[in-house]
Design a protein around this motif. Structure first.
Motif, PDB file in Angstrom:
ATOM      1  N   TYR A 296       0.778  -1.162   0.101  1.00 49.36           N
ATOM      2  CA  TYR A 296      -0.101   0.058  -0.125  1.00 49.36           C
ATOM      3  C   TYR A 296       0.919   1.301  -0.078  1.00 49.36           C
ATOM      4  O   TYR A 296       1.880   1.199   0.754  1.00 49.36           O
ATOM      5  CB  TYR A 296      -0.954  -0.088   1.207  1.00 49.36           C
ATOM      6  N   ILE A 297       0.560   2.308  -0.818  1.00 51.68           N
ATOM      7  CA  ILE A 297       1.391   3.322  -1.060  1.00 51.68           C
ATOM      8  C   ILE A 297       0.699   4.623  -0.680  1.00 51.68           C
ATOM      9  O   ILE A 297      -0.269   4.797  -0.850  1.00 51.68           O
ATOM     10  CB  ILE A 297       2.104   3.478  -2.473  1.00 51.68           C
ATOM     11  N   TYR A 298       1.313   5.501   0.128  1.00 48.52           N
ATOM     12  CA  TYR A 298       1.024   6.757   0.624  1.00 48.52           C
ATOM     13  C   TYR A 298       2.177   7.848   0.254  1.00 48.52           C
ATOM     14  O   TYR A 298       3.314   7.469   0.207  1.00 48.52           O
ATOM     15  CB  TYR A 298       0.716   7.076   2.002  1.00 48.52           C
ATOM     16  N   VAL A 299       1.653   9.019  -0.258  1.00 49.29           N
ATOM     17  CA  VAL A 299       2.616  10.053  -0.722  1.00 49.29           C
ATOM     18  C   VAL A 299       2.172  11.280   0.086  1.00 49.29           C
ATOM     19  O   VAL A 299       0.847  11.813   0.272  1.00 49.29           O
ATOM     20  CB  VAL A 299       2.588  10.348  -2.103  1.00 49.29           C
ATOM     21  N   ARG A 300       2.950  11.948   0.879  1.00 45.47           N
ATOM     22  CA  ARG A 300       2.789  13.028   1.514  1.00 45.47           C
ATOM     23  C   ARG A 300       2.804  14.406   0.622  1.00 45.47           C
ATOM     24  O   ARG A 300       4.155  14.569  -0.095  1.00 45.47           O
ATOM     25  CB  ARG A 300       3.743  13.267   2.696  1.00 45.47           C
ATOM     26  N   THR A 301       1.717  15.161   0.457  1.00 46.05           N
ATOM     27  CA  THR A 301       1.828  16.032  -0.516  1.00 46.05           C
ATOM     28  C   THR A 301       0.821  17.104  -0.245  1.00 46.05           C
ATOM     29  O   THR A 301       0.205  17.043   0.983  1.00 46.05           O
ATOM     30  CB  THR A 301       1.257  15.678  -1.876  1.00 46.05           C
ATOM     31  N   PHE A 302       0.562  18.202  -1.092  1.00 44.84           N
ATOM     32  CA  PHE A 302      -0.167  19.474  -0.331  1.00 44.84           C
ATOM     33  C   PHE A 302      -0.904  20.011  -1.887  1.00 44.84           C
ATOM     34  O   PHE A 302      -0.127  20.251  -2.696  1.00 44.84           O
ATOM     35  CB  PHE A 302       0.744  20.410   0.045  1.00 44.84           C
ATOM     36  N   ASN A 303      -2.102  20.235  -1.863  1.00 43.41           N
ATOM     37  CA  ASN A 303      -2.683  21.191  -2.896  1.00 43.41           C
ATOM     38  C   ASN A 303      -2.637  22.589  -2.364  1.00 43.41           C
ATOM     39  O   ASN A 303      -3.327  23.213  -1.672  1.00 43.41           O
ATOM     40  CB  ASN A 303      -4.320  20.552  -2.701  1.00 43.41           C
ATOM     41  N   TRP A 304      -1.369  23.068  -2.991  1.00 43.49           N
ATOM     42  CA  TRP A 304      -0.959  24.407  -2.466  1.00 43.49           C
ATOM     43  C   TRP A 304      -1.836  25.667  -2.873  1.00 43.49           C
ATOM     44  O   TRP A 304      -1.767  26.690  -2.170  1.00 43.49           O
ATOM     45  CB  TRP A 304       0.173  24.609  -3.354  1.00 43.49           C
ATOM     46  N   THR A 305      -3.055  25.410  -3.685  1.00 38.63           N
ATOM     47  CA  THR A 305      -3.885  26.924  -3.958  1.00 38.63           C
ATOM     48  C   THR A 305      -5.095  26.486  -3.086  1.00 38.63           C
ATOM     49  O   THR A 305      -6.084  27.507  -2.959  1.00 38.63           O
ATOM     50  CB  THR A 305      -4.206  26.663  -5.331  1.00 38.63           C
ATOM     51  N   ALA A 306      -5.131  25.609  -2.024  1.00 43.66           N
ATOM     52  CA  ALA A 306      -6.381  25.467  -1.473  1.00 43.66           C
ATOM     53  C   ALA A 306      -6.622  26.532  -0.529  1.00 43.66           C
ATOM     54  O   ALA A 306      -7.991  26.987  -0.083  1.00 43.66           O
ATOM     55  CB  ALA A 306      -5.942  24.152  -0.173  1.00 43.66           C
ATOM     56  N   PRO A 307      -5.556  27.283  -0.009  1.00 45.11           N
ATOM     57  CA  PRO A 307      -5.943  28.728   0.897  1.00 45.11           C
ATOM     58  C   PRO A 307      -6.884  29.627   0.176  1.00 45.11           C
ATOM     59  O   PRO A 307      -7.787  30.506   0.624  1.00 45.11           O
ATOM     60  CB  PRO A 307      -4.797  29.392   1.295  1.00 45.11           C
ATOM     61  N   TRP A 308      -6.853  29.446  -1.297  1.00 46.94           N
ATOM     62  CA  TRP A 308      -7.630  30.383  -2.058  1.00 46.94           C
ATOM     63  C   TRP A 308      -8.805  29.909  -2.779  1.00 46.94           C
ATOM     64  O   TRP A 308      -9.813  30.775  -3.272  1.00 46.94           O
ATOM     65  CB  TRP A 308      -6.567  31.248  -3.175  1.00 46.94           C
ATOM     66  N   LYS A 309      -8.742  28.617  -3.238  1.00 47.78           N
ATOM     67  CA  LYS A 309      -9.714  28.344  -4.001  1.00 47.78           C
ATOM     68  C   LYS A 309     -10.144  26.777  -3.488  1.00 47.78           C
ATOM     69  O   LYS A 309      -9.336  25.842  -3.468  1.00 47.78           O
ATOM     70  CB  LYS A 309      -9.414  28.071  -5.523  1.00 47.78           C
ATOM     71  N   THR A 310     -11.408  26.500  -3.214  1.00 49.22           N
ATOM     72  CA  THR A 310     -11.930  24.925  -2.771  1.00 49.22           C
ATOM     73  C   THR A 310     -11.900  24.217  -4.155  1.00 49.22           C
ATOM     74  O   THR A 310     -12.440  24.643  -5.072  1.00 49.22           O
ATOM     75  CB  THR A 310     -13.412  25.335  -2.235  1.00 49.22           C
TER      76      THR A 310
ATOM     77  N   PRO B   8       3.073   9.218  10.871  1.00 51.68           N
ATOM     78  CA  PRO B   8       2.016  10.524  11.463  1.00 51.68           C
ATOM     79  C   PRO B   8       2.330  11.768  10.685  1.00 51.68           C
ATOM     80  O   PRO B   8       3.120  11.875   9.897  1.00 51.68           O
ATOM     81  CB  PRO B   8       3.035  10.527  12.743  1.00 51.68           C
ATOM     82  N   ASN B   9       1.382  12.642  10.853  1.00 53.94           N
ATOM     83  CA  ASN B   9       1.330  13.900  10.264  1.00 53.94           C
ATOM     84  C   ASN B   9       1.690  15.057  11.022  1.00 53.94           C
ATOM     85  O   ASN B   9       2.049  16.106  10.468  1.00 53.94           O
ATOM     86  CB  ASN B   9      -0.260  14.024   9.282  1.00 53.94           C
ATOM     87  N   ASN B  10       1.486  14.915  12.282  1.00 51.55           N
ATOM     88  CA  ASN B  10       1.945  15.938  13.267  1.00 51.55           C
ATOM     89  C   ASN B  10       3.591  16.079  13.202  1.00 51.55           C
ATOM     90  O   ASN B  10       4.168  15.210  13.200  1.00 51.55           O
ATOM     91  CB  ASN B  10       1.445  15.555  14.646  1.00 51.55           C
ATOM     92  N   PRO B  11       3.662  17.509  13.017  1.00 54.15           N
ATOM     93  CA  PRO B  11       5.288  17.649  12.787  1.00 54.15           C
ATOM     94  C   PRO B  11       6.249  17.202  13.655  1.00 54.15           C
ATOM     95  O   PRO B  11       7.247  16.630  13.133  1.00 54.15           O
ATOM     96  CB  PRO B  11       5.308  19.313  12.831  1.00 54.15           C
ATOM     97  N   ALA B  12       5.929  17.120  15.067  1.00 49.90           N
ATOM     98  CA  ALA B  12       6.733  16.496  16.178  1.00 49.90           C
ATOM     99  C   ALA B  12       6.885  14.974  15.754  1.00 49.90           C
ATOM    100  O   ALA B  12       8.025  14.327  15.933  1.00 49.90           O
ATOM    101  CB  ALA B  12       6.331  16.886  17.345  1.00 49.90           C
ATOM    102  N   ASP B  13       5.576  14.187  15.871  1.00 52.78           N
ATOM    103  CA  ASP B  13       5.750  12.977  15.587  1.00 52.78           C
ATOM    104  C   ASP B  13       6.253  12.485  14.274  1.00 52.78           C
ATOM    105  O   ASP B  13       7.038  11.535  14.419  1.00 52.78           O
ATOM    106  CB  ASP B  13       4.232  12.274  15.922  1.00 52.78           C
ATOM    107  N   LEU B  14       6.112  13.317  13.324  1.00 48.41           N
ATOM    108  CA  LEU B  14       6.672  12.842  11.920  1.00 48.41           C
ATOM    109  C   LEU B  14       8.176  13.071  12.100  1.00 48.41           C
ATOM    110  O   LEU B  14       8.823  12.123  11.361  1.00 48.41           O
ATOM    111  CB  LEU B  14       6.114  13.617  11.019  1.00 48.41           C
ATOM    112  N   ALA B  15       8.547  14.110  12.722  1.00 44.71           N
ATOM    113  CA  ALA B  15      10.278  14.063  12.899  1.00 44.71           C
ATOM    114  C   ALA B  15      10.743  13.074  13.390  1.00 44.71           C
ATOM    115  O   ALA B  15      11.896  12.496  12.903  1.00 44.71           O
ATOM    116  CB  ALA B  15      10.333  15.300  13.556  1.00 44.71           C
ATOM    117  N   ALA B  16      10.252  12.547  14.435  1.00 45.55           N
ATOM    118  CA  ALA B  16      10.791  11.218  15.194  1.00 45.55           C
ATOM    119  C   ALA B  16      10.499  10.222  14.319  1.00 45.55           C
ATOM    120  O   ALA B  16      11.562   9.408  14.190  1.00 45.55           O
ATOM    121  CB  ALA B  16       9.680  10.967  16.513  1.00 45.55           C
TER     122      ALA B  16
END
Length: 622
Positions: free
Chosen positions: A77-91, A161-169
């Motif tokens: 099973y594959i997961y990719v950490r990514t981000f829809n970067w225009t989300a703050p301005w357009k749904t 994890p997605n939380n920055p502190a947990d993800l760092a560990a």
């Protein structure tokens, strides 16, 4: 009894299943062949890691490919950490689309176009029959799709994890990084930040006998004056009481001026060469300082992480110089700092607002286009900022006035600030190419360069034993520890009223208001922390008010500040003292070094551009 035995068997089977689950964590920035994707490290402090970005300016970039070795074959099973970067301005669906291939088999799931924050996006499952295989990122649009990491696991639902502190560990464990990073060596001075200020501090200290580590988080030196940001040098050298300060910049400063010009204008190679030729400097390019160790009021070590392979190094020294611009090392060490605008009464500054606020000068995403021989197209791009014939910017390039983020936090909101800069460039250019009624001037023009490293003007200012303020500059209050002269006007930026009228609360253009000054020697006490005993600072993060920052922040001036810090560091080594003691006991030694300078003698000042307007220098007041 049978039910109990059955329960034990089931639990044992589940345990065996969990033990047998295998996984592989791959940092995207570590891809061996990055193709046309770029490494973006600007937001490591916010989201935890550098990432790969498909910065194609509307044209899909070449694939990024890397070999991997799986623990075993099977179904993953594959997961990719990514981000829809225009989300703050357009749904809805965003433009940063890409797909993933494993072993040459392309998975149809389109990534990077959904979600409102960084998250682990499920790709699907795939059966892999060879432990030696490859991962490939396929950009679909050229519009800044971004990939942080890829996770393959044989257990469905096993998401990091997605939380920055947990993800760092999690990252540290997955990459098998040692808990205590290996030492990078012992130095007399560690300089963090390789912009013009940090470069100058490192060379100055090295030429005066210090063993220097220079840590910089990009592959080229120069910061805002590099080919990645493309801001020309500002301010004057050969001014003030110490005319030899600034000679160093004649050795590495570019000979041509101009913002948002072709890459060769900024002469990155000269900056790299001057460091390479200094036997006392060890350059750690592509390392970002992320951690600080202290004992009492002193920094004992700084930890830095490589922006591509994730490896960490630990740097020890009796002295450190924060030349990051953001005051990153100082803040990690607990140094006192300020951010935003002081109220008028705090320092009796007439130019300050009546009430203190969080507003700062913004960051610029510069860009330019090129005329071609035939008509060129550009994809329609409309993701939350709409233009009309009246509100669009009918220009072939954008430089310093394209400025965003004045009303946002230049640290915690910096990714949003940079992304808004990209958003308005693409949106405006799309309108010029596709919708402007009379667009003859743009039909044959092609978007040729857009910065993805944002040029930042202001964030945190580390506080020293003296805080430079407006009165010092305008009344020419002379201090005994005056050093490099600032010559630029008090140049403060504000939202452009016309742009604000068209885009209320979402402006992206600025205006500047200038107050001319006499060349003014900046007090040495502004160059070291008042509560971290062995910390220097050079650059736009020195000890000044927001108003005073308007004059010291240009790069010829910050370069001279760096020279002075390097000189002071050499005296700290000579006398085995801390930065404050130079002011109290060894100021005459510092003045002698400033009189002599560290730059090569006899070089012409061939950088007499963008010097600004200063008043005729008054007589020195004794």
């Amino acid at each position: 009894m049978k039910k109990s035995l059955l329960l034990v068997v089931c639990l044992f089977a589940i345990s065996i299943h969990q033990l047998s689950a295998v996984n592989l964590f791959v940092e995207a920035e570590s891809f061996r062949n990055k193709g046309g994707w770029v490494v973006d490290q600007q937001f490591m402090d916010i989201m935890g890691s550098p990432y790969l970005m498909a910065h194609g300016m509307g044209e899909p970039v070449a694939d990024a490919v890397t070999p991997i070795t799986l623990p075993e074959t099977g179904t993953y099973y594959i997961y990719v950490r990514t981000f829809n970067w225009t989300a703050p301005w357009k749904t809805g669906e965003g433009p940063g689309k890409f797909t993933l291939s494993v072993g040459g088999k392309r998975i149809s799931t389109v990534l990077g176009a959904t979600g409102g924050e960084w998250f682990w996006e499920p790709v699907g499952k795939i059966t892999i029959r060879d432990k030696q295989t490859t991962l490939t990122l396929h950009d679909l649009t050229g519009f800044n799709g971004r990939c942080d990491a890829i996770y393959l696991t044989t257990e469905e639902g096993d998401v990091p994890p997605n939380n920055p502190a947990d993800l760092a560990a999690f990252r540290k464990n997955a990459l098998q990084l040692p808990s205590i990073p290996p030492t990078a060596g012992n130095y007399d001075l560690v300089v963090i930040g390789g912009g013009v200020a940090g470069l100058s501090a490192a060379v100055s200290a090295a030429r005066l006998g210090c063993k220097v580590a220079l840590i910089h988080d990009r592959p080229v030196l120069g910061g805002n004056n590099s080919s990645e940001v493309r801001v020309h040098l500002g301010g004057r050298i050969e001014a003030g009481p110490y005319k030899e300060l600034g000679n160093l910049q004649k050795e590495f400063g570019p000979e041509r001026g101009g913002n948002a010009q072709p890459a060769d204008y900024y002469e990155d190679d000269k900056k790299m060469e001057i460091v390479a030729n200094e036997k006392n400097i060890t350059l750690f390019a592509n390392y970002r300082a992320m951690g600080v160790e202290k004992s009492g009021n002193k920094i004992t070590a700084v930890t830095a992480r490589h922006i591509e392979n994730g490896n960490e190094l630990r740097f020890t020294a009796p002295l450190f110089s924060d030349c990051t611009g953001d005051g990153t090392i100082g803040v990690l060490a607990g140094a006192d700092f300020a951010m935003g605008r002081e109220g008028r009464d705090e320092f009796n500054e007439s130019t300050a607002p009546e009430v203190a606020d969080d507003m700062t000068m913004g960051s610029s995403v510069q860009w330019y286009s090129q005329e071609t021989e035939k008509r060129s197209s550009f994809p329609r791009f409309n993701y939350g900022v709409s233009f009309t014939d009246n509100s669009c910017e009918k220009v072939p390039m954008g430089e310093w006035t394209w400025e965003t983020g004045m009303n946002y936090d230049q640290i915690s909101d910096f990714e949003r600030i940079r992304d808004y800069g990209l958003l308005v460039v693409y949106s405006n250019w799309s309108y010029l190419k596709n919708d402007l009624k009379e667009n003859e001037a743009f039909r044959n023009r092609k978007l040729d360069w857009v910065a993805y490293i944002s040029g930042k003007r202001e964030s945190r200012r580390l506080l020293g034993d003296y805080i430079l303020k407006e009165d010092d500059l305008r009344r020419y209050v002379v201090h005994e520890d005056g050093t490099a002269a600032t010559t630029w006007s008090i140049d403060l930026h504000y939202p452009d009223p016309k742009n604000s009228a068209n885009f209320p609360d979402a402006e992206f253009k600025s205006i500047a208001k200038h107050i001319p000054i006499h060349p003014y020697p900046i007090p040495y006490r502004c160059f070291y922390s008042r509560n971290v005993d062995n910390l220097f600072m050079a650059g736009r993060n020195i000890s000044v008010t927001h108003v005073a920052l308007g004059t010291i922040r240009v790069m010829r001036t910050t370069g001279m500040i760096g020279e002075v810090v390097g000189m002071a560091a050499s005296l700290c080594k000579k006398y085995n003292v801390e930065p404050r003691a130079i002011y109290h006991y060894h100021l005459n030694d510092l003045k002698q070094l400033m009189q002599e300078g560290v730059g090569a003698k006899g070089l012409p000042n061939n950088q007499q551009y963008n010097e600004g307007q200063t008043l005729t220098a008054p007589p020195v007041i004794q």
